[in-house]
Design a protein around this motif. Structure first.
Motif, PDB file in Angstrom:
ATOM      1  N   HIS A 342       0.515  -1.268   0.572  1.00  0.00           N
ATOM      2  CA  HIS A 342       0.077   0.391   0.255  1.00  0.00           C
ATOM      3  C   HIS A 342       0.825   1.258  -0.039  1.00  0.00           C
ATOM      4  N   ASP A 343       1.917   1.299   0.535  1.00  0.00           N
ATOM      5  CA  ASP A 343       2.626   2.540   0.452  1.00  0.00           C
ATOM      6  C   ASP A 343       4.134   2.811  -0.718  1.00  0.00           C
ATOM      7  N   PRO A 344       3.956   3.291  -1.623  1.00  0.00           N
ATOM      8  CA  PRO A 344       4.403   3.552  -2.810  1.00  0.00           C
ATOM      9  C   PRO A 344       5.571   3.944  -2.524  1.00  0.00           C
ATOM     10  N   LEU A 345       6.241   4.774  -1.963  1.00  0.00           N
ATOM     11  CA  LEU A 345       7.908   4.744  -1.792  1.00  0.00           C
ATOM     12  C   LEU A 345       8.027   4.152  -1.500  1.00  0.00           C
ATOM     13  N   TRP A 346       8.170   2.600  -0.400  1.00  0.00           N
ATOM     14  CA  TRP A 346       8.189   1.680  -0.235  1.00  0.00           C
ATOM     15  C   TRP A 346       8.632   0.669  -1.931  1.00  0.00           C
ATOM     16  N   ASN A 347       7.100   0.376  -2.249  1.00  0.00           N
ATOM     17  CA  ASN A 347       6.962  -0.079  -3.337  1.00  0.00           C
ATOM     18  C   ASN A 347       8.569   0.803  -4.429  1.00  0.00           C
ATOM     19  N   ALA A 348       8.296   1.935  -4.592  1.00  0.00           N
ATOM     20  CA  ALA A 348       9.426   2.589  -5.835  1.00  0.00           C
ATOM     21  C   ALA A 348      11.217   2.144  -5.302  1.00  0.00           C
ATOM     22  N   TRP A 367      13.307   1.250   3.772  1.00  0.00           N
ATOM     23  CA  TRP A 367      13.031  -0.652   3.046  1.00  0.00           C
ATOM     24  C   TRP A 367      12.657  -1.377   4.325  1.00  0.00           C
ATOM     25  N   ALA A 368      13.725  -1.994   5.212  1.00  0.00           N
ATOM     26  CA  ALA A 368      14.094  -2.524   5.710  1.00  0.00           C
ATOM     27  C   ALA A 368      13.704  -3.315   6.528  1.00  0.00           C
ATOM     28  N   LYS A 369      13.019  -1.503   7.899  1.00  0.00           N
ATOM     29  CA  LYS A 369      12.205  -1.119   8.642  1.00  0.00           C
ATOM     30  C   LYS A 369      10.723  -1.660   8.669  1.00  0.00           C
ATOM     31  N   LYS A 370      10.500  -1.098   7.250  1.00  0.00           N
ATOM     32  CA  LYS A 370       8.948  -1.586   7.031  1.00  0.00           C
ATOM     33  C   LYS A 370       8.870  -3.234   6.681  1.00  0.00           C
ATOM     34  N   TYR A 431       6.582   6.641   6.557  1.00  0.00           N
ATOM     35  CA  TYR A 431       7.270   8.158   5.536  1.00  0.00           C
ATOM     36  C   TYR A 431       6.280   9.623   5.612  1.00  0.00           C
ATOM     37  N   ASN A 432       6.116   9.876   6.469  1.00  0.00           N
ATOM     38  CA  ASN A 432       6.410  10.991   6.885  1.00  0.00           C
ATOM     39  C   ASN A 432       7.358  11.522   7.224  1.00  0.00           C
ATOM     40  N   ASP A 441       7.726  12.034  -3.691  1.00  0.00           N
ATOM     41  CA  ASP A 441       6.970  12.498  -4.668  1.00  0.00           C
ATOM     42  C   ASP A 441       7.967  12.260  -5.806  1.00  0.00           C
ATOM     43  N   ALA A 442       8.384  13.035  -5.866  1.00  0.00           N
ATOM     44  CA  ALA A 442       9.686  12.692  -7.040  1.00  0.00           C
ATOM     45  C   ALA A 442      10.478  11.820  -6.932  1.00  0.00           C
ATOM     46  N   TYR A 443      10.857  11.028  -6.024  1.00  0.00           N
ATOM     47  CA  TYR A 443      11.816   9.739  -6.368  1.00  0.00           C
ATOM     48  C   TYR A 443      10.152   8.417  -6.911  1.00  0.00           C
ATOM     49  N   ILE A 444       9.275   8.599  -6.421  1.00  0.00           N
ATOM     50  CA  ILE A 444       8.461   7.688  -6.457  1.00  0.00           C
ATOM     51  C   ILE A 444       7.897   7.659  -7.970  1.00  0.00           C
TER      52      ILE A 444
END
Length: 448
Positions: A342-348, A367-370, A431-432, A441-444
């Protein structure tokens, strides 16, 4: 002898046969700037013997696939050419080291064996298996760390703050320039060399993860990346290294992992950049030297470096306390691998790793903490993170990777923080918090 004596460990004395000195190249895959090879040549010159290099190729090493073997073998091909120009043949042998290297040493009637230091269990077991079947004298050389791991400390260090003074006390003594490997004066039978394309076609390995082409493997490629980093990115390192959109990292980790370049050469070159802000040089050298060598220390002295039992007692206790906490999201490893959360930052971040073979260092922590937050147990989280890291990262199967995962998931080299669900007192990231540090947003958008 041209190598600092404390960089060398005498593993075994024995009767010398009449053949060459053999350097078993493993972790440090380069000819120039290689203390182990310099030491092997010094022994060969002292004994008036030929010098040979052998590399043992094990299919499917710790989940390595086509991406990693392609990078490694093309670097080894370059090494073989340089070695041949110095009258030092390089042989590649196939199979498990304990089965094939004793026969190789016997065939050549080897007089001495020089080995690379490596803190990983599997490499230690390979060396033991070979030595158990041979009787020749053997030396171990730490050509990977600037201050040899065993010289820095005789025990597992608690954190960077405890190992830093131990490294810095000895840094001037060990941070010296390299002597050249000389054209070897004693003739030897030609080596097998390295045929990357032929070997990759024959090998039994996962070929679904394609090689990367944005980095050129080998010592020559490493030199180009280092020059580019010093010319264009080092000056920005202090202020921008934690922003994955700024692209100021060195990109040297694959070369350091395979030994295509040495941390010592990188440090010597960076220290010469006197026009670069001192804060950037110091920030980079802290990570290159202290943090890297802390990882070797952890894996060398803690044989549970890749599982729950290797975590500090306080972390095991707090994670045990929160095992039964409810999870808002649970993902199986297959869903994580495909970046279907559900997390676009992690997916990126996952997509960056899958596509490029490398993930930005700051994102590796998130990434690892999530993965811990979305797994049924800390054990599953550690296993999943290592599986994904080693399958896709060029620099997987490395002390830095294991230590980074164990820091993120289990507080290794860290301290307790505010207690919260699932994490207990292990440091939390969200995320915040990332949004406050950089343009999420740019990274994603770049990777998805």
């Amino acid at each position: 002898m041209r190598v600092h004596p404390r960089r060398i460990q005498e593993i075994r004395t024995g009767n010398q046969d009449s053949g060459p000195v053999i350097y078993w190249m493993s972790r440090d895959q380069r000819i120039k700037d290689n203390w182990a090879l310099v030491h092997a040549q010094d022994l060969a010159l002292h004994l008036s013997r030929p010098l040979r290099i052998v590399f043992c190729l094990a299919d499917g090493f710790l989940q390595a696939g086509l991406r990693q073997f392609d990078f490694m073998l093309r670097g080894l091909h370059e090494c073989a050419g340089v070695a041949e120009s110095l009258n030092i043949p390089l042989d590649l042998v196939r199979g498990e080291a304990g089965l094939v290297l004793p026969a190789y040493l016997e065939k050549h009637r080897a007089s001495f064996l020089v080995m690379d230091f490596d803190p990983l269990r599997i490499k230690k077991s390979w060396q033991k298996a070979v030595l158990d079947k041979t009787g020749i004298p053997a030396h171990l050389v730490d050509a990977h760390n600037i201050v040899p791991c065993w010289s820095t400390s005789q025990k597992q260090e608690y954190a960077a703050r405890t190992i830093r003074p131990k490294i810095h006390r000895q840094l001037e003594e060990f941070l010296e320039d390299y002597p050249d490997v000389k054209p070897h004066p004693y003739p030897a039978q030609a080596g097998t060399g390295v045929d990357p394309d032929g070997l990759l076609q024959e090998m039994d390995l996962d070929k679904t993860i394609t090689p990367v082409r944005w980095l050129s493997p080998g010592p020559a490629g490493a030199g180009e990346v280092l020059d580019d980093f010093m010319a264009h990115r080092l000056s920005l390192y202090h202020e921008q290294r934690n922003d994955p959109n700024m692209q100021v990292l060195s990109n040297l980790s694959p070369y350091l992992h395979f030994g295509h370049t040495s941390a010592q050469r990188v440090a010597l070159q960076v220290k010469k950049q006197l026009d670069t802000p001192v804060q950037s040089r110091e920030a980079f050298l802290e990570e290159l030297i202290v943090r890297r060598e802390l990882s070797d220390n952890f894996c060398h002295y803690n044989q549970n470096y890749d599982n729950f039992q290797g975590l500090p007692a306080w972390a095991q206790k707090t994670l045990d306390k929160h095992r039964s906490d409810s999870r808002d999201y649970l993902y199986e490893p297959q869903a994580l691998e495909q970046g279907l959360t559900h997390d676009p930052l992690w997916n990126a971040a996952q997509t960056e790793m899958v596509k490029s073979g490398k993930m930005h260092g700051y994102m590796r922590m998130y990434w690892a903490k999530k993965i811990l937050e979305w797994s049924r147990s800390p054990e599953q989280a550690i296993d999943t993170a290592i599986y994904l890291n080693d399958k896709y990262e060029l620099d997987g199967r490395d002390p830095n990777g294991y230590t980074g995962i164990m820091w993120s998931i289990g507080g290794v080299h860290d301290r307790g923080w505010k207690e919260r669900k699932i994490f207990g007192t292990v440091r939390y990231m969200n995320y915040n918090g990332c949004r406050r540090k950089f343009n999420v947003d740019a990274y994603i958008q770049k990777w998805i």
